[in-house]
Write a protein that holds these residues in place. Structure first.
Motif, PDB file in Angstrom:
ATOM      1  N   TRP A   1       0.836  -1.206   0.000  1.00 52.47           N
ATOM      2  CA  TRP A   1       0.000   0.000   0.000  1.00 52.47           C
ATOM      3  C   TRP A   1       0.870   1.254   0.000  1.00 52.47           C
ATOM      4  N   LYS A   2       1.877   1.271   0.880  1.00 53.43           N
ATOM      5  CA  LYS A   2       2.768   2.429   0.982  1.00 53.43           C
ATOM      6  C   LYS A   2       3.563   2.639  -0.304  1.00 53.43           C
ATOM      7  N   LEU A   3       4.170   1.571  -0.795  1.00 50.85           N
ATOM      8  CA  LEU A   3       5.011   1.685  -1.983  1.00 50.85           C
ATOM      9  C   LEU A   3       4.199   2.030  -3.219  1.00 50.85           C
ATOM     10  N   GLY A   4       2.988   1.503  -3.307  1.00 53.67           N
ATOM     11  CA  GLY A   4       2.140   1.774  -4.459  1.00 53.67           C
ATOM     12  C   GLY A   4       1.762   3.232  -4.576  1.00 53.67           C
ATOM     13  N   ARG A   5       1.669   3.899  -3.439  1.00 54.04           N
ATOM     14  CA  ARG A   5       1.310   5.314  -3.461  1.00 54.04           C
ATOM     15  C   ARG A   5       2.527   6.230  -3.478  1.00 54.04           C
ATOM     16  N   ARG A   6       3.633   5.723  -3.012  1.00 54.03           N
ATOM     17  CA  ARG A   6       4.851   6.546  -2.986  1.00 54.03           C
ATOM     18  C   ARG A   6       5.613   6.464  -4.302  1.00 54.03           C
ATOM     19  N   PHE A   7       5.702   5.260  -4.878  1.00 51.16           N
ATOM     20  CA  PHE A   7       6.468   5.059  -6.115  1.00 51.16           C
ATOM     21  C   PHE A   7       5.497   4.629  -7.212  1.00 51.16           C
ATOM     22  N   THR A   8       4.876   5.585  -7.824  1.00 53.34           N
ATOM     23  CA  THR A   8       3.815   5.291  -8.785  1.00 53.34           C
ATOM     24  C   THR A   8       4.322   4.867 -10.157  1.00 53.34           C
ATOM     25  N   PHE A   9       5.661   4.869 -10.334  1.00 59.60           N
ATOM     26  CA  PHE A   9       6.175   4.427 -11.636  1.00 59.60           C
ATOM     27  C   PHE A   9       6.003   2.920 -11.823  1.00 59.60           C
ATOM     28  N   LEU A  10       5.676   2.189 -10.734  1.00 61.62           N
ATOM     29  CA  LEU A  10       5.347   0.776 -10.844  1.00 61.62           C
ATOM     30  C   LEU A  10       3.909   0.584 -10.362  1.00 61.62           C
ATOM     31  N   PRO A  11       3.127  -0.267 -11.020  1.00 60.78           N
ATOM     32  CA  PRO A  11       1.736  -0.482 -10.613  1.00 60.78           C
ATOM     33  C   PRO A  11       1.650  -1.172  -9.251  1.00 60.78           C
ATOM     34  N   THR A  12       0.565  -0.914  -8.540  1.00 57.25           N
ATOM     35  CA  THR A  12       0.384  -1.494  -7.208  1.00 57.25           C
ATOM     36  C   THR A  12       0.397  -3.016  -7.251  1.00 57.25           C
ATOM     37  N   SER A  13      -0.111  -3.599  -8.317  1.00 59.57           N
ATOM     38  CA  SER A  13      -0.130  -5.066  -8.425  1.00 59.57           C
ATOM     39  C   SER A  13       1.281  -5.648  -8.373  1.00 59.57           C
ATOM     40  N   LEU A  14       2.239  -4.948  -8.951  1.00 53.34           N
ATOM     41  CA  LEU A  14       3.614  -5.433  -8.892  1.00 53.34           C
ATOM     42  C   LEU A  14       4.183  -5.271  -7.486  1.00 53.34           C
ATOM     43  N   TRP A  15       3.838  -4.165  -6.816  1.00 51.93           N
ATOM     44  CA  TRP A  15       4.287  -3.994  -5.429  1.00 51.93           C
ATOM     45  C   TRP A  15       3.696  -5.076  -4.533  1.00 51.93           C
ATOM     46  N   ILE A  16       2.461  -5.482  -4.788  1.00 54.79           N
ATOM     47  CA  ILE A  16       1.853  -6.562  -4.009  1.00 54.79           C
ATOM     48  C   ILE A  16       2.618  -7.862  -4.226  1.00 54.79           C
ATOM     49  N   THR A  17       2.947  -8.133  -5.487  1.00 52.88           N
ATOM     50  CA  THR A  17       3.711  -9.344  -5.803  1.00 52.88           C
ATOM     51  C   THR A  17       5.058  -9.347  -5.103  1.00 52.88           C
ATOM     52  N   LEU A  18       5.791  -8.259  -5.220  1.00 54.81           N
ATOM     53  CA  LEU A  18       7.122  -8.172  -4.629  1.00 54.81           C
ATOM     54  C   LEU A  18       7.056  -8.236  -3.104  1.00 54.81           C
ATOM     55  N   SER A  19       6.085  -7.551  -2.508  1.00 53.49           N
ATOM     56  CA  SER A  19       5.981  -7.519  -1.044  1.00 53.49           C
ATOM     57  C   SER A  19       5.588  -8.886  -0.489  1.00 53.49           C
ATOM     58  N   LEU A  20       4.617  -9.532  -1.119  1.00 51.73           N
ATOM     59  CA  LEU A  20       4.208 -10.856  -0.649  1.00 51.73           C
ATOM     60  C   LEU A  20       5.320 -11.880  -0.827  1.00 51.73           C
ATOM     61  N   LEU A  21       6.021 -11.793  -1.953  1.00 58.20           N
ATOM     62  CA  LEU A  21       7.110 -12.735  -2.180  1.00 58.20           C
ATOM     63  C   LEU A  21       8.208 -12.542  -1.146  1.00 58.20           C
ATOM     64  N   LEU A  22       8.529 -11.279  -0.838  1.00 58.50           N
ATOM     65  CA  LEU A  22       9.519 -11.008   0.199  1.00 58.50           C
ATOM     66  C   LEU A  22       9.032 -11.502   1.559  1.00 58.50           C
ATOM     67  N   GLY A  23       7.751 -11.298   1.849  1.00 54.05           N
ATOM     68  CA  GLY A  23       7.199 -11.785   3.105  1.00 54.05           C
ATOM     69  C   GLY A  23       7.250 -13.288   3.219  1.00 54.05           C
ATOM     70  N   GLU A  24       6.922 -13.987   2.145  1.00 65.51           N
ATOM     71  CA  GLU A  24       6.973 -15.450   2.164  1.00 65.51           C
ATOM     72  C   GLU A  24       8.412 -15.960   2.282  1.00 65.51           C
ATOM     73  N   PHE A  25       9.335 -15.235   1.666  1.00 66.96           N
ATOM     74  CA  PHE A  25      10.744 -15.627   1.788  1.00 66.96           C
ATOM     75  C   PHE A  25      11.219 -15.444   3.233  1.00 66.96           C
ATOM     76  N   ALA A  26      10.796 -14.338   3.851  1.00 60.89           N
ATOM     77  CA  ALA A  26      11.160 -14.112   5.254  1.00 60.89           C
ATOM     78  C   ALA A  26      10.545 -15.183   6.148  1.00 60.89           C
ATOM     79  N   ARG A  27       9.302 -15.539   5.887  1.00 58.77           N
ATOM     80  CA  ARG A  27       8.642 -16.596   6.664  1.00 58.77           C
ATOM     81  C   ARG A  27       9.370 -17.922   6.521  1.00 58.77           C
ATOM     82  N   SER A  28      10.004 -18.126   5.388  1.00 55.74           N
ATOM     83  CA  SER A  28      10.678 -19.391   5.104  1.00 55.74           C
ATOM     84  C   SER A  28      12.085 -19.468   5.674  1.00 55.74           C
ATOM     85  N   THR A  29      12.619 -18.338   6.126  1.00 57.67           N
ATOM     86  CA  THR A  29      14.029 -18.333   6.534  1.00 57.67           C
ATOM     87  C   THR A  29      14.265 -17.865   7.970  1.00 57.67           C
ATOM     88  N   LEU A  30      13.482 -16.935   8.482  1.00 60.43           N
ATOM     89  CA  LEU A  30      13.742 -16.389   9.811  1.00 60.43           C
ATOM     90  C   LEU A  30      13.485 -17.436  10.904  1.00 60.43           C
TER      91      LEU A  30
END
Length: 492
Positions: free
Chosen positions: A99-128
């Motif tokens: 939500w934050k990145l989608g409104r701050r960095f509008t040169f990328l669509p929010t759908s891509l920020w959702i993909t990147l954020s969720l993927l990073l979250g799942e990677f963190a869940r898998s390693t921490l």
């Protein structure tokens, strides 16, 4: 709506295989985040979907705590809820960040920020904190074309494709602009997967076969470590092995032997010699103890025609060790001794030998760590995983565990030989298909021809890189599209 949509996502995984379910969860998650008026509301909405998904998907954790934790049903429910809440925090982070990145960095669509954020979250869940890489997005697509991408980029490539597809679908439903570049990437991914489905490529080469017998002892979990049970169980395993000495390999489950390795090795001398004389290798789970008796290890031992001793590297928190034991141990000994006092083995351990074949061993939970499997598979002809899913009774946990093993087989192009105490004991071929399976909760043996393979899939060679290339393609296409659109607006 978020809770229900999240719960539907759990049906995409084994034993249900309703693959659209996870896409429904992610589309709703994306819709709720994109339409949230504030970052705080995005977090709450994302949390509702996550709570439904993990609450339904990992409900089997409650079974082990309630049945064997000796803490009562209420405490077991609270512990399970706390565990689910921890898993939800990674999705909450993704909701807030996108939500934050989608409104701050509008040169990328929010759908891509959702993909990147969720993927990073799942990677963190898998390693921490040793990680919990269970129910990752990529596991939802076994019955789709995307399954064919596993040998290319593994579970993380398929996870990225699932997340990207879902977020783009959500944006399309909202008639958001600037989705065309991402739609192109989605079409390329699904199209490439379809091509591999209809025109399969063989990345590995078969080098031989190995007649193998798996012994399923079906020992009750609450009796497994009792002194009066240990001898009877060992006698059964030995007798079942003697009846199958025409097999080149016999595999017993995790901690099939409940005596320690120093206790059993002298006793097994004659038995090991008999195995060697028939060119039979026995691989079994067994606890080992250090010479000073300060450390216990969850181990796999190969004897007879083979040799090797492997110590489990990835231990289950609260199952095999207690985090911050000096503080938590006296209060919460969830699973009891000796399973809660194991020490992890070294990261660099050789594969086991079965005659001329190299075997990459994994104990129970370790098979969920794709990168650990990838690093060990180079020196192996096939994979062995031994487990004791008796902790989880008739829940969906053992079925999800089996499905994860199927993905490791597909990623690496290797047979996976899976021996368990109560099921699901199975042979999985190099394409990820179960070719032989024993019934659950029966004392039985399962015999089949395991195939040995050599060679490496692209995933074994490249690891994360195909996933990173896909995401880079998304960023580049989206940025260029936004730049062109901006110039067109300024020109007018």
């Amino acid at each position: 709506m978020g809770l229900l949509a999240g719960a539907v996502g759990a049906t995409s995984f084994s034993p249900f295989y309703f693959w659209p379910g996870y896409f429904i969860s992610l589309v709703v998650f994306s819709l709720l985040v994109i339409t949230s008026p504030t970052a705080k509301s995005a977090c709450w909405r994302g949390a509702s979907v996550a709570l439904g998904f993990f609450g339904a998907g990992v409900s089997w954790v409650y079974v082990s705590i309630a049945e064997y934790g000796q803490v009562g049903q209420i405490i077991a429910g609270l512990i399970t809820f706390a565990f689910v809440a921890v898993l939800c925090t990674f999705w909450v982070f993704a909701a807030w960040a996108s939500w934050k990145l989608g409104r701050r960095f509008t040169f990328l669509p929010t759908s891509l920020w959702i993909t990147l954020s969720l993927l990073l979250g799942e990677f963190a869940r898998s390693t921490l904190f040793t990680g919990f890489p269970w129910l990752l997005p990529g596991y939802a697509i076994e019955n789709t074309w995307l399954f064919e991408l596993l040998p290319i980029g593994g579970i993380w490539l398929t996870s990225a494709c699932v997340l990207l597809t879902s977020s783009v679908m959500a944006s399309a439903l909202l008639r958001k602009t600037r989705q065309s570049p991402l739609m192109v990437v989605v079409i390329i991914a699904w199209g490439g997967a379809a091509f591999l489905n209809y025109f399969p490529t063989s990345w590995v080469e078969q080098t031989g076969t190995l007649k193998t017998t798996l012994v399923q002892g079906n020992v009750k979990q609450d009796e497994k470590w009792l002194a009066q049970t240990a001898g009877e169980s060992l006698a059964y395993y030995q007798q079942a092995t003697i009846e199958n000495l025409d097999s080149e390999l016999v595999v017993w489950p995790e901690t099939a032997i409940t005596y320690t390795y120093p206790q059993v090795e002298p006793y097994f001398a004659a038995f090991s010699e008999e195995l060697a004389n028939t060119n039979t290798t026995l691989i079994t789970g067994i606890p080992d103890v250090s010479p000073n008796r300060k450390h216990y290890y969850n181990a796999i031992w190969a004897t007879g025609e083979g040799f090797g001793l492997y110590y489990k590297r990835r231990l289950v928190p609260f199952g095999e060790y207690i985090p911050f034991e000096e503080y938590i141990g006296p209060i919460l000994d969830v699973f009891g001794m000796p399973m809660s006092s194991f020490k992890a083995g070294d990261n660099n351990q050789p594969v086991l030998q079965v005659g001329e074949w190299g075997v990459a061993p994994f104990i129970c939970y370790e098979i969920v760590y794709a990168e650990q499997v990838r690093r060990m598979v180079r020196d192996s002809d096939f994979l062995i995983t031994i487990s004791n899913d008796g902790w989880f009774g008739t829940s969906i946990g053992p079925w999800q565990h089996l499905q994860i093993a199927q993905f490791r087989a597909k990623e690496t192009g290797r047979y996976v030989i899976r021996a368990t105490n109560t099921g699901i004991t199975a042979f999985i071929d190099e394409k990820g298909a179960v070719v032989a399976q024993a019934p659950q909760f029966e004392r039985t043996t399962l015999t089949a021809e395991a195939k040995a393979f050599t060679g490496n899939t692209p995933y074994v060679q490249w690891g994360y890189w195909p996933m990173l290339w896909l995401l880079s393609l998304c960023v580049i296409f989206s940025y260029l599209s936004g730049l062109i659109a901006h110039r067109q607006r300024t020109a007018h």
